[in-house]
Design a protein around this motif. Sequence first.
Motif, PDB file in Angstrom:
ATOM      1  N   ALA A  35       0.821  -1.214   0.000  1.00 62.65           N
ATOM      2  CA  ALA A  35       0.000   0.000   0.000  1.00 62.65           C
ATOM      3  C   ALA A  35       0.848   1.253   0.000  1.00 62.65           C
ATOM      4  CB  ALA A  35      -0.932  -0.005   1.206  1.00 62.65           C
ATOM      5  N   VAL A  36       2.079   1.155   0.508  1.00 68.53           N
ATOM      6  CA  VAL A  36       2.960   2.316   0.561  1.00 68.53           C
ATOM      7  C   VAL A  36       3.803   2.341  -0.698  1.00 68.53           C
ATOM      8  CG1 VAL A  36       4.756   3.481   1.853  1.00 68.53           C
ATOM      9  CG2 VAL A  36       3.022   2.153   3.061  1.00 68.53           C
ATOM     10  N   PRO A  37       3.789   3.413  -1.466  1.00 65.83           N
ATOM     11  CA  PRO A  37       4.552   3.444  -2.719  1.00 65.83           C
ATOM     12  C   PRO A  37       6.040   3.319  -2.476  1.00 65.83           C
ATOM     13  CG  PRO A  37       2.960   5.249  -2.587  1.00 65.83           C
ATOM     14  CD  PRO A  37       3.031   4.638  -1.235  1.00 65.83           C
ATOM     15  N   GLY A  38       6.671   2.583  -3.376  1.00 66.85           N
ATOM     16  CA  GLY A  38       8.112   2.429  -3.297  1.00 66.85           C
ATOM     17  C   GLY A  38       8.823   3.593  -3.948  1.00 66.85           C
ATOM     18  N   PRO A  39      10.132   3.637  -3.850  1.00 66.14           N
ATOM     19  CA  PRO A  39      10.849   4.770  -4.413  1.00 66.14           C
ATOM     20  C   PRO A  39      10.843   4.793  -5.926  1.00 66.14           C
ATOM     21  CG  PRO A  39      12.359   3.109  -3.564  1.00 66.14           C
ATOM     22  CD  PRO A  39      10.996   2.681  -3.143  1.00 66.14           C
ATOM     23  N   ASN A  40      10.639   3.633  -6.540  1.00 62.70           N
ATOM     24  CA  ASN A  40      10.682   3.570  -7.996  1.00 62.70           C
ATOM     25  C   ASN A  40       9.291   3.539  -8.622  1.00 62.70           C
ATOM     26  OD1 ASN A  40      13.497   3.414  -7.831  1.00 62.70           O
ATOM     27  ND2 ASN A  40      13.450   1.178  -7.662  1.00 62.70           N
ATOM     28  N   MET A  41       8.256   3.799  -7.844  1.00 63.68           N
ATOM     29  CA  MET A  41       6.901   3.687  -8.378  1.00 63.68           C
ATOM     30  C   MET A  41       6.056   4.832  -7.857  1.00 63.68           C
ATOM     31  SD  MET A  41       4.256   0.485  -8.118  1.00 63.68           S
ATOM     32  CE  MET A  41       5.416  -0.546  -8.974  1.00 63.68           C
ATOM     33  N   ALA A  42       5.295   5.432  -8.735  1.00 64.49           N
ATOM     34  CA  ALA A  42       4.422   6.533  -8.350  1.00 64.49           C
ATOM     35  C   ALA A  42       3.220   5.994  -7.593  1.00 64.49           C
ATOM     36  CB  ALA A  42       3.965   7.290  -9.595  1.00 64.49           C
ATOM     37  N   PRO A  43       2.611   6.843  -6.748  1.00 64.64           N
ATOM     38  CA  PRO A  43       1.430   6.375  -6.019  1.00 64.64           C
ATOM     39  C   PRO A  43       0.289   5.952  -6.931  1.00 64.64           C
ATOM     40  CG  PRO A  43       2.329   8.379  -5.024  1.00 64.64           C
ATOM     41  CD  PRO A  43       3.060   8.170  -6.310  1.00 64.64           C
ATOM     42  N   SER A  44       0.122   6.648  -8.079  1.00 63.95           N
ATOM     43  CA  SER A  44      -0.953   6.267  -8.984  1.00 63.95           C
ATOM     44  C   SER A  44      -0.731   4.881  -9.570  1.00 63.95           C
ATOM     45  CB  SER A  44      -1.059   7.298 -10.115  1.00 63.95           C
ATOM     46  OG  SER A  44       0.172   7.377 -10.828  1.00 63.95           O
ATOM     47  N   ALA A  45       0.538   4.550  -9.871  1.00 64.65           N
ATOM     48  CA  ALA A  45       0.837   3.224 -10.391  1.00 64.65           C
ATOM     49  C   ALA A  45       0.576   2.146  -9.353  1.00 64.65           C
ATOM     50  CB  ALA A  45       2.293   3.161 -10.862  1.00 64.65           C
ATOM     51  N   VAL A  46       0.929   2.443  -8.093  1.00 64.26           N
ATOM     52  CA  VAL A  46       0.666   1.483  -7.025  1.00 64.26           C
ATOM     53  C   VAL A  46      -0.826   1.259  -6.864  1.00 64.26           C
ATOM     54  CG1 VAL A  46       0.898   1.064  -4.547  1.00 64.26           C
ATOM     55  CG2 VAL A  46       2.804   2.018  -5.826  1.00 64.26           C
ATOM     56  N   GLY A  47      -1.603   2.339  -6.888  1.00 63.83           N
ATOM     57  CA  GLY A  47      -3.041   2.198  -6.755  1.00 63.83           C
ATOM     58  C   GLY A  47      -3.654   1.426  -7.903  1.00 63.83           C
ATOM     59  N   ARG A  48      -3.162   1.666  -9.137  1.00 65.52           N
ATOM     60  CA  ARG A  48      -3.705   0.955 -10.287  1.00 65.52           C
ATOM     61  C   ARG A  48      -3.413  -0.531 -10.199  1.00 65.52           C
ATOM     62  NH1 ARG A  48      -1.520   3.835 -13.667  1.00 65.52           N
ATOM     63  NH2 ARG A  48       0.273   2.595 -14.295  1.00 65.52           N
ATOM     64  N   GLU A  49      -2.172  -0.884  -9.840  1.00 66.42           N
ATOM     65  CA  GLU A  49      -1.823  -2.298  -9.720  1.00 66.42           C
ATOM     66  C   GLU A  49      -2.519  -2.932  -8.523  1.00 66.42           C
ATOM     67  OE1 GLU A  49       2.405  -2.376  -9.625  1.00 66.42           O
ATOM     68  OE2 GLU A  49       2.621  -1.997 -11.760  1.00 66.42           O
ATOM     69  N   ARG A  50      -2.735  -2.147  -7.468  1.00 69.58           N
ATOM     70  CA  ARG A  50      -3.473  -2.653  -6.308  1.00 69.58           C
ATOM     71  C   ARG A  50      -4.898  -3.024  -6.705  1.00 69.58           C
ATOM     72  NH1 ARG A  50      -4.300  -1.231  -0.808  1.00 69.58           N
ATOM     73  NH2 ARG A  50      -6.312  -2.088  -0.189  1.00 69.58           N
ATOM     74  N   HIS A  51      -5.564  -2.149  -7.474  1.00 67.69           N
ATOM     75  CA  HIS A  51      -6.917  -2.452  -7.928  1.00 67.69           C
ATOM     76  C   HIS A  51      -6.934  -3.650  -8.868  1.00 67.69           C
ATOM     77  CE1 HIS A  51      -8.769   0.829  -5.908  1.00 67.69           C
ATOM     78  NE2 HIS A  51      -8.114   1.762  -6.579  1.00 67.69           N
ATOM     79  N   SER A  52      -5.912  -3.777  -9.698  1.00 66.99           N
ATOM     80  CA  SER A  52      -5.839  -4.929 -10.598  1.00 66.99           C
ATOM     81  C   SER A  52      -5.753  -6.222  -9.814  1.00 66.99           C
ATOM     82  CB  SER A  52      -4.627  -4.789 -11.535  1.00 66.99           C
ATOM     83  OG  SER A  52      -4.734  -3.620 -12.323  1.00 66.99           O
ATOM     84  N   CYS A  53      -4.914  -6.249  -8.788  1.00 68.12           N
ATOM     85  CA  CYS A  53      -4.786  -7.455  -7.970  1.00 68.12           C
ATOM     86  C   CYS A  53      -6.050  -7.702  -7.152  1.00 68.12           C
ATOM     87  CB  CYS A  53      -3.570  -7.348  -7.057  1.00 68.12           C
ATOM     88  SG  CYS A  53      -2.009  -7.637  -7.892  1.00 68.12           S
TER      89      CYS A  53
END
Length: 786
Positions: A407-425
């Motif tokens: 849930a916490v974005p990593g240094p190499n990934m934007a928060p929007s990308a994390v949220g999109r992949e989170r919803h996909s999973c």
Amino acid sequence: MDASLEKIADPTLAEMGKNLKEAMKMLEDSQRRTEEENGKKLMSGDIPGPLQGSGQDMVSILQLVQNLMHGDEDEEPQSTRIQNIGEQGHIALLGHSLGAYISTLDKEKLRKLTTRILSDTTLWLCRIFRYENGCAYFHEEEREGLAKICRLAIHSRYEDFVVDGFNVLYNKKPVIYLSAAARPGLGQYLCNQLGLPFPCLCRVPCNTMFGSQHQMDVAFLEKLIKEDIERGKLPLLLVANAGTAAVGHTDKIGRLKELCEQYGIWLHVEGVNLATLALGYVSSSVLAATKCDSMTLTPGTWLGLPAVPAATLYKHDDPALTLVAGLTSNKPADKLRALPLWLSLQYLGLDGIVERIKHACQLSQRLQESLKKVNHIKILVEDELSSPVVVFRFFQELPGSDPVLKAVPGPNMAPSAVGRERHSCDALNRWLGEQLKQLVPASGLTVMDLETEGSCVRFSPLTTAAALGTRAEDVDQLVACVQSKLPVLTCTLQLREEFKQEVTGTAGLLYVDDPNWPGIGVVRYEHASDDKSSLKLDPEGEKIHAGLLKKLNELESDLTFKMGPEYKSMKSCIYIGMASEDIDVSELVETIAVTAREIEENSRLLENMTEVVRKGIQEAQVQLQKANEERLLEEGVLRQIPVVGSVLNWFSPVQASQKGRSFNLTAGSLESTEHTYVYKVQGTGVTPPQTPSGTRTKQRLPGQKPFKRSLRGSDALSETSSVSHTEDLEKMEHLSAGPEQDAPEANSPERPPGAPTPQEAEQAGALQNGAQRPEDDRPQKPSSLH
């Protein structure tokens, strides 16, 4: 059982047991009869009617109950709980009938019997679950016991509450502390039952830095208690969890008990992990619940007993306060609530109770140990191995990014990308849970959404195994099904981003981001008259997508295609399902674009055909009328007179050419028929450009389905095959030429370089003489308008 019923001296009890056996047999056999009737329904049970004056017999009434229970099996599948009631379930159901019969006894016998039932059940529960010197309150609603405990705590802390009522609470407001991981709606229920405002509730957050994220933060709780005391409030009660409603985590009950004793707070514990108190080995965190002020047990759920009440065990020395709070009652009917549980506990015995709880815990441990060996499966359990709840979900680490579940974005990934992949999973995990529930219905799985982890699959055998009859073989089948679904999940997740890029780069297609769709993706074709700003239903787009769906399903690929409204709008889209193997996404997207474009062009051609033909006929009539007027001027007026015109035409004939018009449907224009009558051949007109067929004309191997990639290294394979194919052609030419090609003919002069061969010269001469191919000799029939 019939022989044992004959030994009962009371004929009413014997008749009651016999009737119950016959009634349950009739109801349980109803499913087999329904399957034999193949869905036939008795409509008399579905339509309400007047009450019959003569009354009905027991068989007719049970038949009506059966129709009402199983009349809608075609629409809704029958619950499997009815199939696994068993004899112990019959005993629990007998308790309700027996309670009605016991209530007819005289007062003295009724008092003695109800007191014995209540004391025996209380003693057995306290000893089984290690709660010494406790009292019990039996209730149908699980939360009702906690509401009574809150009343008892209010009466204990506010001595003048009976006299002054709400004025006492207004001067010093009570505070009830609930964990953020508590069951939904519990706080609202307590306020409604107690008549307290919502500000009397205090939600304690869970750990954020250390420990489980589903355990209550003890340090933060102590801070809240101190703040409430400084504001003049009274900390009243704390509800702790021995197995949260979501993931089954246990709070630090020992530390919470010390805190409650320090500030005089009533400690109440509830949760599914309290069932493990009946086992020989109990974890320290759960064992600390035996020192709490009260706890709520649900033995009916743990043991698979239907219609058995829940029990709230508590410790209090003042019987007057417990009577005022409603925890005790002098009414025999209230004491008879424990009768079904009293009968069931005697039927199972201590060994049977422990065995059922132990079996459920072993099932959860078996699943937990098996899933630890499966890749791409994350288990969300606390450190203790004795947790009877297993919560897991699918995850996958994509190249160059953090795990998609974080849930916490990593240094190499934007928060929007994390949220999109989170919803996909999340969508994939919901799909996985639904698939597992269908494949292994005896597992009793549930799909839930957690705030930090997202969508997960929950396995809680303590609440489902006894009713569904879950066995170790079902757990093994569940693990096998998880492993069989992993290739589909991993492949689909990998193809999602590629599909999005291909659709974005293709003209005419719009990628629709639907977080609830578990497939490869959602795409919408934008036709020429599509209003992109509108969210209303588009009839033309719906027609195009319906035809596109039909064409895609006719390809017989392994992908599933569905049509539905777009996420957040009413426009139609194409939903592409899961992918089990490597899919050529570029071919898939190009096929969708080309097919949709063809459907749109054909639809426009059909829609505009009537208008084009009508205008063409009108234009042809105008031109023919103009041609007649020109012919009249050319021939003169005398030639139009019947007799004079014939004589004049005999002496001086007019060489009039036949003029007509033909309508070219492809070009949508009028053409003269003079070429047709002169050369006896209909003109071909304008040749329409061919619609690009895209990759649908891609040659496939025998048996290869559409959108499948043959090999990953297709470029290297094609290069190697082209080289080898060239070498084979050179060898074939060399073998076909033979040794004669190397030596020139003896009687023929040497042909200069670049000169044509005799065969080529002969063919050239034939073409110069006007020779035509056979297929060019056939004249085409003109379709002219005169």
